[in-house]
Design a protein around this motif. Structure first.
Motif, short mmCIF file in Angstrom:
data_model
loop_
_atom_site.label_atom_id
_atom_site.label_comp_id
_atom_site.label_asym_id
_atom_site.label_seq_id
_atom_site.Cartn_x
_atom_site.Cartn_y
_atom_site.Cartn_z
N UNK A 148 -1.18 1.75 2.48
CA UNK A 148 -2.57 1.10 1.70
C UNK A 148 -2.12 0.48 0.27
N UNK A 149 -2.69 -0.48 0.18
CA UNK A 149 -2.56 -1.42 -1.15
C UNK A 149 -3.72 -1.55 -1.93
N UNK A 150 -3.99 -0.98 -3.06
CA UNK A 150 -5.25 -1.10 -3.89
C UNK A 150 -4.98 -1.57 -5.21
N UNK A 151 -5.46 -2.98 -5.40
CA UNK A 151 -5.42 -3.46 -6.56
C UNK A 151 -3.81 -3.55 -7.05
N UNK A 152 -2.93 -3.82 -6.15
CA UNK A 152 -1.53 -4.02 -6.42
C UNK A 152 -0.69 -2.68 -6.26
N UNK A 153 -1.35 -1.50 -6.10
CA UNK A 153 -0.78 -0.18 -6.25
C UNK A 153 -1.08 0.51 -4.58
N UNK A 154 0.04 1.26 -4.63
CA UNK A 154 0.07 2.23 -3.35
C UNK A 154 -0.75 3.74 -4.11
N UNK A 155 -1.69 4.25 -3.36
CA UNK A 155 -2.07 5.46 -3.88
C UNK A 155 -0.93 6.55 -3.60
N UNK A 156 -0.81 7.59 -4.44
CA UNK A 156 -0.20 8.68 -4.31
C UNK A 156 -1.15 9.80 -3.46
N UNK A 157 -0.69 10.69 -2.56
CA UNK A 157 -1.25 11.52 -1.96
C UNK A 157 -0.66 13.00 -2.30
N UNK A 158 -1.33 13.84 -2.93
CA UNK A 158 -0.81 15.19 -3.23
C UNK A 158 -1.38 16.21 -2.45
N UNK A 159 -0.51 16.90 -1.72
CA UNK A 159 -0.91 18.09 -0.67
C UNK A 159 -0.46 19.32 -1.62
#
Length: 207
Positions: A148-159
């Motif tokens: 996924x790319x949002x506003x040129x950035x990839x989100x971080x997923x924290x578990x």
């Protein structure tokens, strides 16, 4: 510099609530000192109910990969539907326009269902941040979501994991903000959860 513990917005002049998310800023406008190790006690939230505005629901959706994908699908659906409707109005091109129109309606329907689903999920997170019970947990994994790319950035997923009502519960949050030293695998974090349904939970402050 004053940093909102809920959304990370910075302020040079102290005010009681964040203009971006509505969360309470640190009393006296003083930033908390960073812990020297990841195993020190974490900061606990103020008592419930906490002043989290409904606008925060939309902020959560804008960092959610599923919601962004649904928005893209909605755009495609509207484009196909308008193209199909235009072609259908022409007698010669009607046989081409009808399939486009049907595809547009299908895409739009799927997008609407997806957006409603993610909106309800985001509203539940806001409920957790407002009135959830606090406990401590451990981060078990931090990964960048390259799909996924949002506003040129990839989100971080924290578990993360925590104990609630005698059982081990696992949760996850997504964020576009850079992940600092306080949010690394093995680190100790504050968790808010609903006592009746611990599966609804979030990190405090929300990254």
């Amino acid at each position: 510099m004053i940093t909102c513990p809920w959304c990370g917005t910075n302020y040079h002049v102290f005010q009681s609530n964040c203009k971006n998310c509505g969360g309470t800023l640190p009393a006296g406008g003083e930033d908390r000192p960073a812990p020297s190790t990841q195993y020190e006690a974490v900061a606990m939230p103020p008592p419930a109910p906490r002043p989290i505005t409904e606008r925060y629901t939309w902020r959560l959706m804008l960092t959610d990969g599923w919601a962004v994908s649904a928005l893209v699908l909605a755009f495609l659906g509207v484009t196909f539907a308008l193209t199909g409707a235009g072609l259908t109005l022409g007698i010669v091109t009607a046989f081409v326009g009808v399939p486009f129109l049907l595809m547009g309606i299908a895409f739009s329907g799927l997008a609407a269902a997806g957006l409603f689903w993610r909106y309800e999920q985001a509203r539940k997170v806001v409920t957790v941040l407002r009135s959830g019970e606090a406990t401590t947990g451990r981060i078990i994994d931090v990964q960048e979501n390259y799909s996924v790319r949002i506003n040129g950035r990839h989100p971080w997923v924290i578990r993360y994991q925590f104990q609630a009502q005698g059982q081990e519960v696992e949760g996850r949050v997504s964020t576009l903000n850079p992940v600092g030293q306080g949010l690394q695998a093995g680190g100790k974090v504050c968790i808010l959860y609903l006592p009746t349904t611990p599966q609804w939970n979030s990190i405090y402050p929300h990254p």
